[in-house]
Design a protein around this motif. Structure first.
Motif, PDB file in Angstrom:
ATOM      1  N   SER A  77       0.824  -1.209   0.000  1.00 36.15           N
ATOM      2  CA  SER A  77       0.000   0.000   0.000  1.00 36.15           C
ATOM      3  C   SER A  77       0.856   1.255   0.000  1.00 36.15           C
ATOM      4  O   SER A  77       0.454   2.287  -0.516  1.00 36.15           O
ATOM      5  N   PHE A  78       2.059   1.180   0.591  1.00 40.90           N
ATOM      6  CA  PHE A  78       2.919   2.350   0.659  1.00 40.90           C
ATOM      7  C   PHE A  78       3.470   2.745  -0.701  1.00 40.90           C
ATOM      8  O   PHE A  78       4.056   3.813  -0.841  1.00 40.90           O
ATOM      9  N   ASP A  79       3.316   1.867  -1.689  1.00 45.69           N
ATOM     10  CA  ASP A  79       3.717   2.233  -3.045  1.00 45.69           C
ATOM     11  C   ASP A  79       2.727   3.208  -3.673  1.00 45.69           C
ATOM     12  O   ASP A  79       3.039   3.838  -4.680  1.00 45.69           O
ATOM     13  N   ASP A  80       1.552   3.320  -3.093  1.00 50.73           N
ATOM     14  CA  ASP A  80       0.521   4.230  -3.591  1.00 50.73           C
ATOM     15  C   ASP A  80       0.766   5.621  -3.000  1.00 50.73           C
ATOM     16  O   ASP A  80       0.663   5.800  -1.785  1.00 50.73           O
ATOM     17  N   PRO A  81       1.091   6.612  -3.839  1.00 47.10           N
ATOM     18  CA  PRO A  81       1.398   7.947  -3.307  1.00 47.10           C
ATOM     19  C   PRO A  81       0.274   8.544  -2.465  1.00 47.10           C
ATOM     20  O   PRO A  81       0.540   9.206  -1.463  1.00 47.10           O
ATOM     21  N   ALA A  82      -0.976   8.312  -2.861  1.00 48.44           N
ATOM     22  CA  ALA A  82      -2.098   8.872  -2.103  1.00 48.44           C
ATOM     23  C   ALA A  82      -2.147   8.263  -0.699  1.00 48.44           C
ATOM     24  O   ALA A  82      -2.366   8.968   0.292  1.00 48.44           O
ATOM     25  N   PHE A  83      -1.940   6.948  -0.627  1.00 48.53           N
ATOM     26  CA  PHE A  83      -1.931   6.290   0.681  1.00 48.53           C
ATOM     27  C   PHE A  83      -0.756   6.787   1.515  1.00 48.53           C
ATOM     28  O   PHE A  83      -0.903   7.112   2.695  1.00 48.53           O
ATOM     29  N   ARG A  84       0.409   6.856   0.913  1.00 53.00           N
ATOM     30  CA  ARG A  84       1.603   7.293   1.628  1.00 53.00           C
ATOM     31  C   ARG A  84       1.443   8.704   2.171  1.00 53.00           C
ATOM     32  O   ARG A  84       1.766   8.986   3.325  1.00 53.00           O
ATOM     33  N   ASP A  85       0.906   9.598   1.354  1.00 51.84           N
ATOM     34  CA  ASP A  85       0.721  10.986   1.792  1.00 51.84           C
ATOM     35  C   ASP A  85      -0.326  11.088   2.893  1.00 51.84           C
ATOM     36  O   ASP A  85      -0.172  11.850   3.852  1.00 51.84           O
ATOM     37  N   GLY A  86      -1.401  10.297   2.750  1.00 49.46           N
ATOM     38  CA  GLY A  86      -2.440  10.305   3.781  1.00 49.46           C
ATOM     39  C   GLY A  86      -1.936   9.750   5.098  1.00 49.46           C
ATOM     40  O   GLY A  86      -2.256  10.271   6.176  1.00 49.46           O
ATOM     41  N   TYR A  87      -1.143   8.696   5.016  1.00 48.20           N
ATOM     42  CA  TYR A  87      -0.554   8.113   6.222  1.00 48.20           C
ATOM     43  C   TYR A  87       0.389   9.114   6.886  1.00 48.20           C
ATOM     44  O   TYR A  87       0.382   9.283   8.103  1.00 48.20           O
ATOM     45  N   ARG A  88       1.184   9.780   6.077  1.00 49.12           N
ATOM     46  CA  ARG A  88       2.114  10.792   6.602  1.00 49.12           C
ATOM     47  C   ARG A  88       1.352  11.899   7.328  1.00 49.12           C
ATOM     48  O   ARG A  88       1.758  12.361   8.394  1.00 49.12           O
ATOM     49  N   ALA A  89       0.238  12.332   6.745  1.00 48.22           N
ATOM     50  CA  ALA A  89      -0.553  13.396   7.363  1.00 48.22           C
ATOM     51  C   ALA A  89      -1.143  12.935   8.696  1.00 48.22           C
ATOM     52  O   ALA A  89      -1.137  13.674   9.689  1.00 48.22           O
ATOM     53  N   ALA A  90      -1.654  11.691   8.731  1.00 45.26           N
ATOM     54  CA  ALA A  90      -2.221  11.162   9.977  1.00 45.26           C
ATOM     55  C   ALA A  90      -1.134  11.000  11.038  1.00 45.26           C
ATOM     56  O   ALA A  90      -1.358  11.288  12.226  1.00 45.26           O
ATOM     57  N   LEU A 107      -7.083   8.282   9.307  1.00 47.25           N
ATOM     58  CA  LEU A 107      -6.667   6.902   9.072  1.00 47.25           C
ATOM     59  C   LEU A 107      -7.788   6.078   8.443  1.00 47.25           C
ATOM     60  O   LEU A 107      -7.544   5.288   7.525  1.00 47.25           O
ATOM     61  N   HIS A 108      -9.026   6.260   8.915  1.00 50.40           N
ATOM     62  CA  HIS A 108     -10.161   5.555   8.298  1.00 50.40           C
ATOM     63  C   HIS A 108     -10.327   5.971   6.838  1.00 50.40           C
ATOM     64  O   HIS A 108     -10.693   5.154   5.986  1.00 50.40           O
ATOM     65  N   ALA A 109     -10.068   7.244   6.550  1.00 49.01           N
ATOM     66  CA  ALA A 109     -10.243   7.753   5.182  1.00 49.01           C
ATOM     67  C   ALA A 109      -9.277   7.104   4.201  1.00 49.01           C
ATOM     68  O   ALA A 109      -9.514   7.134   2.989  1.00 49.01           O
ATOM     69  N   LEU A 110      -8.210   6.492   4.705  1.00 45.17           N
ATOM     70  CA  LEU A 110      -7.264   5.821   3.806  1.00 45.17           C
ATOM     71  C   LEU A 110      -7.863   4.563   3.175  1.00 45.17           C
ATOM     72  O   LEU A 110      -7.372   4.074   2.161  1.00 45.17           O
ATOM     73  N   GLY A 111      -8.917   4.030   3.801  1.00 43.76           N
ATOM     74  CA  GLY A 111      -9.559   2.837   3.257  1.00 43.76           C
ATOM     75  C   GLY A 111      -8.732   1.570   3.420  1.00 43.76           C
ATOM     76  O   GLY A 111      -8.913   0.613   2.679  1.00 43.76           O
ATOM     77  N   ARG A 112      -7.805   1.546   4.365  1.00 44.60           N
ATOM     78  CA  ARG A 112      -6.947   0.378   4.587  1.00 44.60           C
ATOM     79  C   ARG A 112      -6.949   0.015   6.072  1.00 44.60           C
ATOM     80  O   ARG A 112      -5.899  -0.149   6.687  1.00 44.60           O
TER      81      ARG A 112
END
Length: 204
Positions: A77-90, A107-112
């Protein structure tokens, strides 16, 4: 000029000897190729396979040993830039702003939710909010996704101490030792918490 068939045969034999002495495998071996599992550390932006990583903009924690175990598929999942950026923000919302309720939403908004890193941080956020029941649910979910998720064992061990379950926390400490040894940060912080008198407020 070669004067006889006997000499011709001798010359042909001498020319073919080097080819016979060099088996095909030696040519392949000479090509090298850094095989060896691709595993821990190679290309993974988020550090070792057994802990919740800091986003790339945060310094990696020291004292961790990498493992050669195959990473869970969810790590991709960390290969996905949107997921990575969202995780970083959380992550920043939790550790820089201490806004745990907002972090849970992010974190819920990441869908993972079943990603061990995500579930662990949700559990951590609920614990910091004082909702121990929900915190436990999310720690268990993280460990179901990755039984070797060392930071979940650490955070869940702190949860156990805060609940007065020191024997359970000791078990968590032993699991951490099995995963990353007794010198990693997760082991040392939980061991230090266990050394404090019961009822001591934990800042972790």
């Amino acid at each position: 000029m070669i004067r006889s068939p006997m000499r011709l045969a001798t010359h042909v034999a001498l020319l073919t000897v080097p080819l016979i002495l060099l088996p095909p495998q030696s040519v392949i071996a000479a090509g090298g190729g850094g095989g060896g599992g691709g595993g821990a550390g190679g290309g993974e932006l988020y550090g070792s396979s057994y802990s919740t990583p800091a986003p790339p903009s945060y310094p990696q924690e020291k004292g961790k040993r990498t493992t050669q175990k195959k990473r869970p598929a969810k790590q991709s999942s960390f290969d996905d830039p949107a997921f990575r950026d969202g995780y970083r923000a959380a992550y920043a919302t939790i550790y820089e702003r201490n806004d745990y309720a907002a972090a849970i939403e992010q974190l819920h908004a990441l869908g993972r939710d079943d990603h061990p890193n995500v579930a662990n941080l949700i559990g951590y956020s609920y614990r910091k909010l004082g909702d121990y029941k929900q915190s436990q649910v999310w720690y268990e979910r993280a460990l179901k996704a990755d039984p070797n998720h060392v930071l979940t064992w650490n955070y869940y061990g702190l949860w156990q101490i805060e609940q007065g379950n020191r024997d359970a926390a000791q078990y968590h400490l032993s699991r951490i030792a099995e995963i990353c040894g007794t010198t990693c940060d997760e082991y040392r912080s939980l061991a230090a918490a266990l050394e404090k008198p019961p009822g001591t407020s934990l800042v972790y």
